[in-house]
Design a protein around this motif. Structure first.
Motif, PDB file in Angstrom:
ATOM      1  N   LYS A 140      34.258 -20.951  24.757  1.00 30.51           N
ATOM      2  CA  LYS A 140      33.385 -20.882  23.581  1.00 30.51           C
ATOM      3  C   LYS A 140      33.802 -19.724  22.678  1.00 30.51           C
ATOM      4  O   LYS A 140      33.824 -19.853  21.450  1.00 30.51           O
ATOM      5  CB  LYS A 140      31.924 -20.730  24.023  1.00 30.51           C
ATOM      6  N   ASP A 141      34.151 -18.588  23.283  1.00 32.63           N
ATOM      7  CA  ASP A 141      34.614 -17.426  22.520  1.00 32.63           C
ATOM      8  C   ASP A 141      35.845 -17.788  21.691  1.00 32.63           C
ATOM      9  O   ASP A 141      35.922 -17.481  20.504  1.00 32.63           O
ATOM     10  CB  ASP A 141      34.925 -16.271  23.476  1.00 32.63           C
ATOM     11  N   ASN A 142      36.793 -18.463  22.309  1.00 29.06           N
ATOM     12  CA  ASN A 142      38.016 -18.857  21.602  1.00 29.06           C
ATOM     13  C   ASN A 142      37.747 -19.879  20.498  1.00 29.06           C
ATOM     14  O   ASN A 142      38.327 -19.791  19.414  1.00 29.06           O
ATOM     15  CB  ASN A 142      39.054 -19.389  22.594  1.00 29.06           C
ATOM     16  N   VAL A 143      36.866 -20.823  20.755  1.00 28.05           N
ATOM     17  CA  VAL A 143      36.519 -21.819  19.733  1.00 28.05           C
ATOM     18  C   VAL A 143      35.866 -21.137  18.535  1.00 28.05           C
ATOM     19  O   VAL A 143      36.211 -21.409  17.380  1.00 28.05           O
ATOM     20  CB  VAL A 143      35.599 -22.921  20.320  1.00 28.05           C
ATOM     21  N   ASP A 144      34.917 -20.239  18.807  1.00 24.55           N
ATOM     22  CA  ASP A 144      34.233 -19.532  17.717  1.00 24.55           C
ATOM     23  C   ASP A 144      35.213 -18.727  16.872  1.00 24.55           C
ATOM     24  O   ASP A 144      35.131 -18.724  15.646  1.00 24.55           O
ATOM     25  CB  ASP A 144      33.145 -18.598  18.267  1.00 24.55           C
ATOM     26  N   ARG A 145      36.129 -18.045  17.527  1.00 22.61           N
ATOM     27  CA  ARG A 145      37.118 -17.260  16.779  1.00 22.61           C
ATOM     28  C   ARG A 145      38.065 -18.165  15.986  1.00 22.61           C
ATOM     29  O   ARG A 145      38.380 -17.881  14.835  1.00 22.61           O
ATOM     30  CB  ARG A 145      37.925 -16.373  17.719  1.00 22.61           C
ATOM     31  N   TYR A 146      38.509 -19.242  16.611  1.00 20.11           N
ATOM     32  CA  TYR A 146      39.420 -20.162  15.941  1.00 20.11           C
ATOM     33  C   TYR A 146      38.777 -20.776  14.699  1.00 20.11           C
ATOM     34  O   TYR A 146      39.421 -20.913  13.662  1.00 20.11           O
ATOM     35  CB  TYR A 146      39.852 -21.269  16.923  1.00 20.11           C
ATOM     36  N   LYS A 147      37.511 -21.088  14.791  1.00 18.31           N
ATOM     37  CA  LYS A 147      36.800 -21.704  13.662  1.00 18.31           C
ATOM     38  C   LYS A 147      36.246 -20.678  12.679  1.00 18.31           C
ATOM     39  O   LYS A 147      35.504 -21.031  11.775  1.00 18.31           O
ATOM     40  CB  LYS A 147      35.654 -22.583  14.186  1.00 18.31           C
ATOM     41  N   ARG A 148      36.602 -19.426  12.859  1.00 19.12           N
ATOM     42  CA  ARG A 148      36.148 -18.337  11.992  1.00 19.12           C
ATOM     43  C   ARG A 148      34.632 -18.187  11.982  1.00 19.12           C
ATOM     44  O   ARG A 148      34.027 -17.857  10.976  1.00 19.12           O
ATOM     45  CB  ARG A 148      36.644 -18.519  10.566  1.00 19.12           C
ATOM     46  N   ASN A 149      34.016 -18.421  13.122  1.00 18.78           N
ATOM     47  CA  ASN A 149      32.576 -18.250  13.244  1.00 18.78           C
ATOM     48  C   ASN A 149      32.216 -16.933  13.911  1.00 18.78           C
ATOM     49  O   ASN A 149      31.040 -16.622  14.059  1.00 18.78           O
ATOM     50  CB  ASN A 149      31.960 -19.399  14.067  1.00 18.78           C
ATOM     51  N   LYS A 150      33.230 -16.178  14.333  1.00 15.93           N
ATOM     52  CA  LYS A 150      32.975 -14.972  15.106  1.00 15.93           C
ATOM     53  C   LYS A 150      34.078 -13.948  14.881  1.00 15.93           C
ATOM     54  O   LYS A 150      35.244 -14.296  14.721  1.00 15.93           O
ATOM     55  CB  LYS A 150      32.919 -15.334  16.598  1.00 15.93           C
ATOM     56  N   LEU A 151      33.655 -12.677  14.871  1.00 18.23           N
ATOM     57  CA  LEU A 151      34.596 -11.555  14.869  1.00 18.23           C
ATOM     58  C   LEU A 151      34.238 -10.634  16.028  1.00 18.23           C
ATOM     59  O   LEU A 151      33.068 -10.516  16.389  1.00 18.23           O
ATOM     60  CB  LEU A 151      34.507 -10.766  13.564  1.00 18.23           C
ATOM     61  N   VAL A 152      35.246  -9.977  16.587  1.00 18.40           N
ATOM     62  CA  VAL A 152      35.040  -9.024  17.672  1.00 18.40           C
ATOM     63  C   VAL A 152      35.809  -7.753  17.332  1.00 18.40           C
ATOM     64  O   VAL A 152      37.003  -7.805  17.037  1.00 18.40           O
ATOM     65  CB  VAL A 152      35.533  -9.582  19.025  1.00 18.40           C
ATOM     66  N   PHE A 153      35.098  -6.618  17.365  1.00 17.83           N
ATOM     67  CA  PHE A 153      35.722  -5.323  17.092  1.00 17.83           C
ATOM     68  C   PHE A 153      35.448  -4.392  18.262  1.00 17.83           C
ATOM     69  O   PHE A 153      34.305  -4.226  18.673  1.00 17.83           O
ATOM     70  CB  PHE A 153      35.148  -4.702  15.810  1.00 17.83           C
ATOM     71  N   SER A 154      36.508  -3.784  18.780  1.00 16.37           N
ATOM     72  CA  SER A 154      36.385  -2.822  19.873  1.00 16.37           C
ATOM     73  C   SER A 154      36.936  -1.476  19.434  1.00 16.37           C
ATOM     74  O   SER A 154      37.932  -1.410  18.711  1.00 16.37           O
ATOM     75  CB  SER A 154      37.158  -3.302  21.109  1.00 16.37           C
ATOM     76  N   ALA A 155      36.293  -0.420  19.891  1.00 14.46           N
ATOM     77  CA  ALA A 155      36.756   0.942  19.603  1.00 14.46           C
ATOM     78  C   ALA A 155      37.064   1.606  20.942  1.00 14.46           C
ATOM     79  O   ALA A 155      36.215   1.636  21.823  1.00 14.46           O
ATOM     80  CB  ALA A 155      35.678   1.715  18.853  1.00 14.46           C
ATOM     81  N   SER A 156      38.262   2.127  21.084  1.00 12.58           N
ATOM     82  CA  SER A 156      38.608   2.763  22.355  1.00 12.58           C
ATOM     83  C   SER A 156      38.240   4.248  22.338  1.00 12.58           C
ATOM     84  O   SER A 156      37.163   4.617  22.769  1.00 12.58           O
ATOM     85  CB  SER A 156      40.072   2.533  22.693  1.00 12.58           C
ATOM     86  N   ARG A 157      39.087   5.097  21.828  1.00 12.11           N
ATOM     87  CA  ARG A 157      38.823   6.548  21.869  1.00 12.11           C
ATOM     88  C   ARG A 157      38.221   7.105  20.586  1.00 12.11           C
ATOM     89  O   ARG A 157      37.642   8.183  20.587  1.00 12.11           O
ATOM     90  CB  ARG A 157      40.112   7.278  22.193  1.00 12.11           C
ATOM     91  N   THR A 158      38.417   6.400  19.501  1.00  7.94           N
ATOM     92  CA  THR A 158      37.863   6.835  18.215  1.00  7.94           C
ATOM     93  C   THR A 158      37.079   5.674  17.612  1.00  7.94           C
ATOM     94  O   THR A 158      37.160   4.549  18.104  1.00  7.94           O
ATOM     95  CB  THR A 158      38.976   7.257  17.232  1.00  7.94           C
ATOM     96  N   ILE A 159      36.362   5.952  16.545  1.00  8.58           N
ATOM     97  CA  ILE A 159      35.577   4.894  15.919  1.00  8.58           C
ATOM     98  C   ILE A 159      36.484   3.821  15.328  1.00  8.58           C
ATOM     99  O   ILE A 159      37.608   4.110  14.919  1.00  8.58           O
ATOM    100  CB  ILE A 159      34.627   5.459  14.831  1.00  8.58           C
ATOM    101  N   GLN A 160      36.002   2.611  15.331  1.00 11.63           N
ATOM    102  CA  GLN A 160      36.684   1.480  14.682  1.00 11.63           C
ATOM    103  C   GLN A 160      35.972   1.235  13.355  1.00 11.63           C
ATOM    104  O   GLN A 160      34.770   1.008  13.330  1.00 11.63           O
ATOM    105  CB  GLN A 160      36.610   0.242  15.566  1.00 11.63           C
ATOM    106  N   ILE A 161      36.712   1.303  12.265  1.00  8.83           N
ATOM    107  CA  ILE A 161      36.140   1.167  10.929  1.00  8.83           C
ATOM    108  C   ILE A 161      36.615  -0.129  10.287  1.00  8.83           C
ATOM    109  O   ILE A 161      37.799  -0.445  10.322  1.00  8.83           O
ATOM    110  CB  ILE A 161      36.563   2.355  10.033  1.00  8.83           C
ATOM    111  N   VAL A 162      35.677  -0.857   9.692  1.00  6.97           N
ATOM    112  CA  VAL A 162      35.994  -1.999   8.833  1.00  6.97           C
ATOM    113  C   VAL A 162      35.316  -1.691   7.500  1.00  6.97           C
ATOM    114  O   VAL A 162      34.111  -1.855   7.360  1.00  6.97           O
ATOM    115  CB  VAL A 162      35.496  -3.335   9.413  1.00  6.97           C
ATOM    116  N   GLU A 163      36.089  -1.186   6.547  1.00  9.05           N
ATOM    117  CA  GLU A 163      35.515  -0.733   5.273  1.00  9.05           C
ATOM    118  C   GLU A 163      35.117  -1.866   4.358  1.00  9.05           C
ATOM    119  O   GLU A 163      34.150  -1.745   3.616  1.00  9.05           O
ATOM    120  CB  GLU A 163      36.503   0.181   4.538  1.00  9.05           C
TER     121      GLU A 163
END
Length: 192
Positions: A140-163
């Motif tokens: 389901k995760d892959n289908v959602d991403r493929y169909k552009r219904n979902k985004l996933v952002f991970s931050a490891s050691r520093t903040i993850q920014i999407v301006e």
């Protein structure tokens, strides 16, 4: 004859000026160099425990403009975002300010992963598949991403920014309705 020559010259100058102005439009719309997420972070957010202790921050304007509406997502929080109508509906399960379908920038805290869907039922549908099995959740995760219904952002050691979501993820710009944010999950795959 002299008048026609002057008229053509003026028209040419006007066209060059207009072309130059049109060329500035992308620069004007990306003013994050002046007030960007890094400036928001360094201006005090990095020392604010309600932000650094959270999972993510969602903004209804590009460049993390905190002067406008924003929402601090707590660790391990999930749900549906409120819209104009649902915010005032006492039976609604929505959370936060009226930011549904209005998110344009975000910041994810270190050690956290933010999943966002473009449907209010996106999280619910994902959890239904995850309850069946890890494989069903992963599919389901892959289908959602493929169909552009979902985004996933991970931050490891520093903040993850999407301006500016509209720069790289135009299909999801001002189209986020549900979310899940988890922290310190190690290598646990999405869907578990």
């Amino acid at each position: 004859m002299h008048f026609k020559k002057y008229s053509k010259l003026s028209t040419m100058k006007l066209l060059v000026l207009l072309a130059g102005l049109v060329g500035l439009v992308p620069t004007i719309s990306s003013l994050c160099a002046i007030q960007g997420c890094d400036k928001w972070w360094n201006a005090g957010a990095r020392n604010n425990p309600s932000i650094t202790g959270a999972c993510a921050v969602l903004f209804d304007e590009n460049c993390c403009k905190a002067s406008k509406t924003f929402y601090i997502v707590k660790k391990e929080e999930e749900g549906k975002l409120c819209g104009t109508v649902s915010r005032f509906n006492p039976l609604s399960s929505c959370v936060g300010p009226r930011i549904k379908d209005d998110i344009e920038s975000l910041v994810v805290m270190p050690g956290c992963t933010l999943e966002v869907w473009d449907k209010g039922s996106g999280l619910q549908n994902a959890k239904k598949e995850e309850a069946k099995s890890s494989n069903a959740g992963n599919y389901k995760d892959n289908v959602d991403r493929y169909k552009r219904n979902k985004l996933v952002f991970s931050a490891s050691r520093t903040i993850q920014i999407v301006e500016e979501i509209n720069d790289d993820f135009d299909d999801m710009d001002e189209d986020i309705e549900s979310y899940r944010c988890r922290c310190n999950q190690g290598l646990r795959p999405i869907g578990k």
